[in-house]
Design a protein around this motif. Structure first.
Motif: not given
Length: 847
Positions: A209, A211-212, A223, A226, A228
């Protein structure tokens, strides 16, 4: 020492090749037939070719697959043994593995080189030509990556249950070309024709994963939102030397989580659909070509996290598979994790493994913070490789927050508890609290990854005695006060299999004749050679072997650059990454000084020298690239000056790499290890030269110190300031002009560089280079010049007496035992990892 002709007839060349075959032992007839049969089978069925249309590349692949057939059974049995015995395993995490070529090393470790040599000879093929078809898997920048490769060899040879983890870069370290005396970087597309040594494992792909954002659900953090990327593993077998153990290095390749984004197709935009996929796969596209220099690029951060995230999932999966009974609670499940798993961080590049394991244990497995932290600290150990400020990783907080939002929260929490511990130990010492914070608050907020590693790992080690001492007195001084029992030294080593048995078979055979054949795995036995130091016949044999190796390098230079060398000259060699602290400039100033001395007295006595430079400059490191250019310009002038003749030659060996080092190391008379004292962590090239019988000129820096202790100061050329002298110099106010005022030869050399003597077409090209050295001599080139030149005069004087020179060469070889990576790995295993060797039985009893 006399002059030797360079050129070899085809008959002489064939004789030397057959001699190398004979030195590897006479193979059994049945084994030769088996190799021939399997070779022909793979040529036919794997390569789908016959002898009429097959190329040398096909023949190489047929031979490689023939060798792989011999590896696979041992490889499977090794993994079965680890699983069945449920042993503790070590996982060596490194962003770099400079493996070099695999074919020759594997044949030697499996004791197949004699059979393969003879089989190919009977088939009318040249094994050296096939070996040259293999590209270097140069997935590393320099010493750090090559050290990792040596460690893998030793781990397998000693039978330790171990795995290497890294990234399968599609493009390795760039190929270096020199055009008009300038370094040009070209892609190293080493996977163009495929890699017969790797096995894809798509069944073990892992989503990673990026970002997010995070959102809280009570005490739990999730989390979300995100993106992938898929991590696809490729396994390469690592065979031990004359053992049944075959370990694994698993390299991750980035793949898009989906073939195409259908929303693009709905708008008729096929190109965007493909490009979107490529963005994900860029993570494993190319190795960052920086050595001892930190570049805070987002792609590099993603590479580091991509590797550790996939690796930890893999390690935990293997840990769980080995559980015969799954406990009811996660706390009980992970209570013995450090008893089964040891993770070594090779520098700070994999240090994101710490917050990642905390994230997995707390967020996904539901452990309490305290228990998860106990597991982490019991699992991780950290090796530091540098004290240079520009090399230390300090990631901007804003970048971590953007790419890995949950990990930033975890790092802040780690720092919070760490500073609570600091306050308890040093109450009221606000400066110490500020200095020891993992989060640097001055200027842009940054995360000090070295500090994170020290806080999170149970053991921290340097890689040479002097380096480890500097860690606790300078870089980690405050941490040493807080954790005095955490710091250790583990002096680096090299594998004698590649760096003597493989690259120098003539010398290896000579040694075996004198002391037996156990020394490749018991390198301390080389000390038995000291009893032959006064044996003139043996010294002549050692000398003759060196000359053969020099002729081989000279032939390579003639074929590659069209330069004819005097093989009777001293081969003076400095090969390593181009960096100011390694001081190639100091070496070059000495070359210019020699040039000026010959020009001023052409008929005077002069000990002939051939000075070799080799190494790559990071593409963004302008001073290093200028150094390469200046070396090449100086070489052009000297090599074409009729007054100089063959008294002095300068050769820049382009595209320095592992396979080229295997030609260089055996041929060296003099090894240049001239970094400023206190800047080189260890060095391993110095050990390779020593093992192959070169004498060293160097400072008391890195492993040079321990080399001098082993061989005696009378067998090494030491010059220059010590660490305390350097500190005193700067404390007193270093003024280069005070030195220049009494060094007319240095003044002349610098003025010639500034005036464009070596580059008249661009006379001002290096004026800034010369001026900057005088104005900002950070690595004290000018301060050490006089001592260096005087020491070199002693080198030349000794070289004139071949008996005394060879005596010292033999003492160097005989004193190399400490510097085997086998010794280093045993120390790691006993004092850091707490792992034991595992016997691998190829024919276990039936149950």
């Amino acid at each position: 020492m006399g002059c030797y002709s360079l050129s070899m007839t085809s008959e002489e060349s064939d004789f030397l090749r057959r001699k190398q075959i004979s030195l590897r032992g006479l193979p059994e007839i049945d084994s030769v037939k088996e190799v021939i049969n399997n070779f022909n089978r793979h040529l036919h069925y794997t390569c789908a070719k016959d002898r009429n249309v097959a190329t040398n590349k096909d023949f190489y692949f047929a031979l490689a697959n023939t060798i792989m057939d011999k590896l696979v059974g041992k490889w499977i049995r090794t993994q079965q043994s680890y699983h069945k015995q449920n042993v503790k395993r070590v996982y060596y995490l490194s962003l770099e593995f400079m493996m070099g070529r695999t074919l020759s090393n594997t044949m030697i470790n499996l004791m197949l080189e004699g059979a393969c040599d003879e089989a190919l000879y009977q088939l009318g093929l040249d094994i050296e030509e096939l070996e040259s078809e293999e590209p270097d898997a140069g997935l590393g920048n320099g010493g750090l990556g090559r050290l990792a490769a040596c460690f893998l060899d030793s781990l397998a040879t000693l039978g330790y249950p171990a795995y290497g983890y890294g990234i399968r870069y599609e493009h390795g370290l760039f190929n270096q070309a020199i055009i008009n005396c300038n370094q040009i970087e070209k892609p190293d597309s080493w996977l163009t024709y495929g890699n017969p040594w790797e096995k894809a494992r798509p069944e073990y792909t892992i989503p990673v994963k990026f970002y997010g954002r995070t959102q809280k659900h009570g005490d739990r953090v999730e989390w979300v939102d995100y993106k992938t990327v898929i991590a696809m593993p490729y396994d390469t077998p690592i065979p031990g030397y004359k053992t049944n153990t075959v370990n694994t290095v698993r390299l991750w390749s980035a793949k898009s989580p989906k073939d195409f984004d259908l929303s693009y197709f709905n708008h008729g935009n096929y190109i965007e659909a493909v490009l979107d996929r490529n963005i994900a796969e860029n993570i494993s596209r190319v190795l960052y070509p920086n050595d001892n220099f930190f570049e805070g690029k987002e792609l590099r951060l993603k590479q580091e996290y991509f590797m550790v995230a996939a690796t930890l999932v893999d390690i935990i999966r293997r840990f769980k598979v080995n559980k015969t009974v799954i406990p009811d609670s996660k706390e009980e499940l992970y209570s013995d994790f450090p008893d089964k798993v040891a993770i070594q961080l090779n520098d700070t590049h994999p240090s994101l493994a710490v917050p990642e394991l905390m994230r997995i244990l707390v967020d996904e497995e539901g452990l309490t913070w305290d228990l998860a932290w106990k597991v982490c600290k019991g699992t991780f150990a950290y090796t530091n490789h540098t004290i240079l400020p520009e090399a230390l990783e300090r990631w901007p907080v804003s970048m971590i927050e953007h790419v890995l939002p949950r990990h930033l929260e975890i790092i802040y929490l780690i720092n919070h508890f760490h500073l609570e511990e600091v306050r308890a130990k040093f109450p009221g010492d606000h400066e110490k609290i500020r200095n020891m914070s993992i989060i640097e608050e001055t200027g842009e907020k940054r995360i000090n990854m070295a500090y994170l590693s020290v806080v999170s790992c149970h053991t921290v080690n340097g890689v040479a005695a002097i380096h480890s001492g500097l860690l606790v007195t300078s870089l980690f001084k405050d941490f040493f006060e807080l954790y005095p029992g955490k710091f250790q030294n583990k002096t680096n080593g090299i594998t004698p299999r590649r760096w003597l048995v493989l690259c120098n078979p003539s010398l290896s055979h000579l040694i075996t004749e004198k002391i037996g054949d156990e020394w490749p795995t018991q390198l301390h036995q080389l000390q038995n050679l000291k009893e032959f130091v006064n044996d003139k016949t043996f010294l002549q044999q050692v000398f003759k072997t060196k000359q053969e190796n020099k002729r081989r390098l000279a032939q390579y230079v003639a074929d590659t650059y069209g330069i004819t060398l005097n093989v009777g000259s001293m081969f003076d060699i400095q090969v390593k990454r181009i960096h100011e602290y390694k001081r190639q400039t100091l070496n070059l100033l000495h070359v210019i000084t020699l040039y000026n001395r010959i020009k001023s007295n052409p008929n005077g006595e002069f000990v002939p020298r051939t000075v070799f430079f080799g190494g790559k400059a990071a593409p963004g490191y302008q001073t290093a690239k200028e150094t390469v250019s200046l070396i090449c310009h100086v070489a052009n002038v000297i090599n074409n000056d009729p007054v100089i003749g063959d008294k002095l030659k300068v050769v820049f060996l382009t595209n320095y790499r592992c396979s080229l080092a295997e030609i260089i190391m055996p041929a060296a008379d003099l090894s240049e290890q001239i970094s400023l004292a206190g800047t080189e962590a260890s060095g391993t090239g110095n050990m390779k030269f020593m093992l192959n019988g070169a004498l060293t000129i160097g400072t008391l820096d890195g492993a040079n110190v321990e080399m001098a202790e082993e061989m005696g100061m009378e067998n090494i050329f030491i010059f220059g300031m010590k660490v305390e002298d350097v500190s005193r110099l700067w404390a007193d106010g270093y003024d280069t002009r005070r030195y220049l005022a009494r060094l007319p030869e240095l003044q002349l050399a610098l003025s010639q560089i500034r005036a464009g003597l070596f580059n008249p077409a661009e006379p001002h090209k290096f004026s800034d280079f010369s001026d900057n050295l005088i104005a900002n001599d950070r690595f004290c080139v000018i301060a050490d010049y006089e001592s260096y030149v005087k020491c070199q005069e002693g080198v030349s004087e000794l070289y004139m007496d071949w008996i005394k020179w060879t005596e010292k060469c033999l003492v160097n070889i005989a004193s190399s035992g400490k510097f085997s990576s086998d010794r280093t790995i045993r120390e790691y295993a006993d004092e850091i990892w707490d792992i034991k060797p595992v016997h691998v039985d190829l024919n276990p009893p039936k149950e």
